[in-house]
Design a protein around this motif. Structure first.
Motif, PDB file in Angstrom:
ATOM      1  N   ARG A   1      -1.837  -4.027 -13.458  1.00  0.00           N
ATOM      2  CA  ARG A   1      -2.711  -3.081 -14.168  1.00  0.00           C
ATOM      3  C   ARG A   1      -3.342  -2.079 -13.215  1.00  0.00           C
ATOM      4  NH1 ARG A   1      -5.239  -6.268 -18.804  1.00  0.00           N
ATOM      5  NH2 ARG A   1      -4.088  -8.205 -18.754  1.00  0.00           N
TER       6      ARG A   1
ATOM      7  N   PRO B   1      -6.520   3.518  -7.263  1.00  0.00           N
ATOM      8  CA  PRO B   1      -6.845   3.010  -5.933  1.00  0.00           C
ATOM      9  C   PRO B   1      -8.202   2.335  -5.829  1.00  0.00           C
ATOM     10  CG  PRO B   1      -6.640   5.405  -5.931  1.00  0.00           C
ATOM     11  CD  PRO B   1      -6.152   4.932  -7.248  1.00  0.00           C
ATOM     12  N   LEU B   2      -9.256   2.942  -6.403  1.00  0.00           N
ATOM     13  CA  LEU B   2     -10.578   2.357  -6.221  1.00  0.00           C
ATOM     14  C   LEU B   2     -10.732   1.053  -7.001  1.00  0.00           C
ATOM     15  CD1 LEU B   2     -12.965   5.417  -6.022  1.00  0.00           C
ATOM     16  CD2 LEU B   2     -11.937   4.068  -4.211  1.00  0.00           C
ATOM     17  N   GLU B   3     -10.208   1.054  -8.227  1.00  0.00           N
ATOM     18  CA  GLU B   3     -10.276  -0.180  -9.012  1.00  0.00           C
ATOM     19  C   GLU B   3      -9.506  -1.291  -8.320  1.00  0.00           C
ATOM     20  OE1 GLU B   3      -9.909   2.695 -10.749  1.00  0.00           O
ATOM     21  OE2 GLU B   3     -10.832   2.499 -12.732  1.00  0.00           O
TER      22      GLU B   3
ATOM     23  N   LEU C   1      -6.760  -5.898  -0.720  1.00  0.00           N
ATOM     24  CA  LEU C   1      -7.767  -6.489   0.158  1.00  0.00           C
ATOM     25  C   LEU C   1      -7.651  -8.009   0.202  1.00  0.00           C
ATOM     26  CD1 LEU C   1     -10.952  -4.353  -0.520  1.00  0.00           C
ATOM     27  CD2 LEU C   1      -9.274  -4.150   1.287  1.00  0.00           C
TER      28      LEU C   1
ATOM     29  N   LEU D   1      -9.116  -1.719  -5.191  1.00  0.00           N
ATOM     30  CA  LEU D   1      -9.935  -2.245  -4.091  1.00  0.00           C
ATOM     31  C   LEU D   1     -10.914  -3.284  -4.597  1.00  0.00           C
ATOM     32  CD1 LEU D   1     -10.922   0.928  -2.066  1.00  0.00           C
ATOM     33  CD2 LEU D   1      -9.440  -0.920  -1.330  1.00  0.00           C
ATOM     34  N   LEU D   2     -11.634  -2.938  -5.671  1.00  0.00           N
ATOM     35  CA  LEU D   2     -12.648  -3.854  -6.203  1.00  0.00           C
ATOM     36  C   LEU D   2     -12.002  -5.159  -6.665  1.00  0.00           C
ATOM     37  CD1 LEU D   2     -14.794  -1.388  -8.339  1.00  0.00           C
ATOM     38  CD2 LEU D   2     -15.284  -2.280  -6.076  1.00  0.00           C
ATOM     39  N   ALA D   3     -10.934  -5.031  -7.431  1.00  0.00           N
ATOM     40  CA  ALA D   3     -10.325  -6.222  -8.010  1.00  0.00           C
ATOM     41  C   ALA D   3      -9.718  -7.113  -6.931  1.00  0.00           C
ATOM     42  CB  ALA D   3      -9.257  -5.826  -9.017  1.00  0.00           C
TER      43      ALA D   3
ATOM     44  N   LEU E   1      -4.109  -0.920  -2.337  1.00  0.00           N
ATOM     45  CA  LEU E   1      -4.574  -1.430  -1.060  1.00  0.00           C
ATOM     46  C   LEU E   1      -5.066  -2.842  -1.316  1.00  0.00           C
ATOM     47  CD1 LEU E   1      -4.880  -1.082   1.765  1.00  0.00           C
ATOM     48  CD2 LEU E   1      -6.739   0.464   1.453  1.00  0.00           C
TER      49      LEU E   1
ATOM     50  N   TRP F   1     -10.571  -7.271  -3.843  1.00  0.00           N
ATOM     51  CA  TRP F   1     -11.646  -7.870  -3.052  1.00  0.00           C
ATOM     52  C   TRP F   1     -12.209  -9.088  -3.781  1.00  0.00           C
ATOM     53  CZ3 TRP F   1     -13.174  -8.208   1.675  1.00  0.00           C
ATOM     54  CH2 TRP F   1     -14.425  -8.764   1.952  1.00  0.00           C
TER      55      TRP F   1
ATOM     56  N   TYR G   1       0.820  -1.213   0.000  1.00  0.00           N
ATOM     57  CA  TYR G   1       0.000   0.000   0.000  1.00  0.00           C
ATOM     58  C   TYR G   1       0.856   1.266   0.000  1.00  0.00           C
ATOM     59  CZ  TYR G   1      -3.634   3.295   1.474  1.00  0.00           C
ATOM     60  OH  TYR G   1      -4.499   4.340   1.559  1.00  0.00           O
TER      61      TYR G   1
END
Lengths: 334, 286
Positions: free
Chosen positions: B88, B93-95, B40, B97-99, B38, B101, B32
């Motif tokens: 990739r 940052p937000l993408e 997850l 997190l989704l990936a 980040l 997770w 991070y």
């Protein structure tokens, strides 16, 4: 403009609900309709997530805390946990109201620390994830109030009394109609908030928080308001959910449901309430169909959806709709 | 047993909690703090490490070999993940997190399909106790403390005294400039991710004998180590050490008086309150 947009959104939600309900009833009869009604409530929950993430750029992995709390509130009121408070004596209306108010209150408290502490971006997401994770653990441990692993069974369905008029949502059709009406009203309401200057500030928040600050907006305050509204809607959805499912348990507060809601929004298309609604109904329907084949692959399916959404990089179903619209020039020029 | 001995024992217990937490948190922090991803799925990398020890035990291998295998296996999985899709996600940052997770859900499900949902128990590679203040303190606890005391300075040395560490810090500070100076940023990122993953695998292997190994064991560690990183401040590795000490220490003390769930909830509340007044973290100097 404001009226037309909220009308369009409301009518689209109505159309989706009707088609889904008809399909559910066609394939599964009364039970199918009940199933679809649950998905519609989850669609309402998804809209609260989209309001927060799609429009305001706040990605929460803890929205189920509000949904679950709403569900428990309704269950508590209806099962007489709060019977010592005269107003909250086992009425559906009081149940739903508490399902809106308590989550909103919690949102105000949590939001104060998060937003005035300037927790943004990924940190915000993970703090909300931690919140959801720990609240569900807490609920699991506090079995006297939350029912532990078994949860609280036999939550009574909605029953409204207005003078001589009485209505009970025991029948599948009645609850379907009530839920559809609530979804339509909520969608139109949220859409009309978005069309106001405050709604524009939300989009500003998503696109550039700094610029919004330069314009003299109180960013933390804007975030507080949108966060609280979204929590209230999620709580309402939770309250209705528990009235339909007739059963609430700790996992309604958990991370899995929180993040599943994010997938619904991503699949349906961020920044389009209708998309979020459709995404929830579709993903739930597909996973239900899949669970008939192999129950244990459900999480795998969800995980793959998450990765696909990111790698494809498109804006879900609404993104496709948008592309199609742009490709075909419309005759009316709207 | 006197009060003094009880407090000393409690202190040692807390030190063990802090050590395990620190091992996990450093891995999370590398990925991070240095790369802006980040992760997850970090908790699931830890679970993979623990399950590697379980699998090694099923094959009749020694616990130490299991731990070594955990480092290698999870490091390699980290390599594969980084090369196939994590690379990739840098600076998105937000993408990310989704990936990640999604990745964590997939790993959990796969672990459940392979090993079953029932919790597994792993026996520690060393048993027995050291007599201390009138009671037996498990040798394995001392092993954990000693390992952490070796690993953490090693990581510090790697970051601040080697060329690789310098390159990693350069990429962190200014990716483009570092690239202009001939640092292959993509390769450096791969190294850093593999180091982080291997650390998670190692932590999982070390923790496995202390807790029950379950497919979803990672979530708790992800949450706790994230809190350690954020409360300490992302700026420097010493922040992670301080944050882990604070979180682990508080958990140990509160859990002594109540349940561990209550302890975690109180600690989360405190962390949120701390961030409200010191957003940059407690151990970051501005």
């Amino acid at each position: 403009m404001l009226l037309r947009r909220s009308l369009t959104t409301g009518i689209t939600v109505l159309i989706i609900s009707t088609i889904a309900g008809a399909l559910g009833h066609g394939f599964g009869g009364e039970a199918g309709l009940r199933q679809i009604t649950q998905y519609l409530v989850l669609g309402l929950f998804a809209m609260s997530v989209d309001f927060l993430w799609g429009y305001s750029g706040l990605l929460s992995f803890g929205q189920a805390v509000f949904f679950g709390l709403g569900a428990f509130c309704y269950a508590w009121v209806r099962k007489g946990t709060f019977a010592f408070i005269p107003v909250l004596e086992n009425s559906s209306l009081a149940g739903l109201l508490s399902a809106i108010v308590l989550p909103a209150l919690l949102a105000v408290i949590v939001g104060y620390f998060l937003f005035y502490g300037k927790i943004t971006g990924p940190n915000f997401t993970v703090v909300t994830l931690a919140l959801s994770f720990l609240v569900s653990l807490l609920a699991l441990g506090w079995s006297g109030v939350f029912g532990g692993y078994t949860g609280l069974p036999h939550v009574p369905p909605l029953a409204l009394t207005l003078g001589n008029w009485e209505m009970s949502a025991r029948a599948g059709m009645t609850s379907f109609v009530i839920v559809t009406a609530l979804c339509v009203i909520a969608a139109a309401g949220l859409r009309s908030i978005l069309a106001t200057p405050f709604g524009l500030a939300l989009e500003g928040l998503r696109d550039s928080e700094q610029r919004l600050q330069y314009l003299g907006m109180n960013v933390a305050q804007v975030k507080m308001v949108v966060w609280t509204i979204s929590a209230a809607v999620a709580g309402l959805a939770g309250g209705i959910y528990s009235s339909i499912a007739g059963y609430v348990a700790y996992d309604l507060l958990g991370v899995l449901l929180s993040t599943e809601a994010v997938v619904w929004v991503a699949v349906g298309g961020r920044g389009a309430l209708v998309g979020a609604f459709l995404g929830a109904v579709l993903v739930r329907a597909v996973s239900y169909a899949l669970s008939g084949i192999a129950l244990s692959y459900w999480m795998l399916f969800l995980g793959v959806l998450f990765i696909l959404v990111v790698l494809l990089g498109s804006n879900g179903i609404m993104g496709l709709v948008e592309r199609f619209r742009r490709g075909v020039p419309s005759a009316t020029g709207s | 047993m006197g009060t003094g001995a009880l407090i000393a024992l409690q202190g040692l217990n807390s030190a063990v909690i802090i050590s395990t937490l620190l091992l996990v948190a450093i891995g999370l922090w590398i990925i991070y703090g240095l790369m802006g991803v980040l992760n997850l799925a970090h908790g699931e990398l830890l679970a993979l490490g623990a399950y590697t020890v379980v699998a090694a035990g099923m094959l009749g291998l020694n616990g130490w070999i299991g731990t070594l295998l955990a480092v290698i296996v999870v490091g390699f999985i980290g390599y594969l993940l980084e090369r196939t899709f994590v690379h990739r996600l840098y600076l998105r940052p937000l993408e990310s997190l989704l990936a990640t997770w999604g990745l964590s859900l997939i790993i959990r499900q796969v672990l459940q399909l392979v090993f079953g949902a029932a919790p597994r128990r792993v026996s520690a590679p060393v048993t027995g106790g050291v007599p201390m203040l009138g009671m037996a303190f498990p040798v394995y606890y001392l092993v954990i403390l000693a390992t952490t005391a070796i690993i953490v300075p090693l990581i510090l040395w790697l970051f601040y005294r080697t060329t690789l560490g310098m390159k990693i810090r350069a990429v962190l500070q200014d990716r483009e400039m570092a690239q202009c100076l001939g640092v292959k940023a993509a390769t450096i990122n791969t190294y850093a991710f593999v180091i982080g993953a291997a650390l998670a695998g190692f932590a999982g292997a070390m923790i496995a004998p202390l807790i029950s190994v379950e497919p979803w064991m990672g979530s708790a560690f992800l949450v706790r180590s994230f809190m350690a990183v954020i409360v300490g401040g992302v700026g420097a590795i010493l922040g992670v050490v301080g944050g882990s000490a604070l979180i682990g220490g508080l958990e140990g003390v509160i859990a002594f008086f109540g349940s561990s769930v209550i302890a975690q909830v109180i600690v989360l509340g405190l962390v949120i309150a701390i961030i409200r007044f010191r957003p940059e973290g407690l151990f970051t100097q501005k």
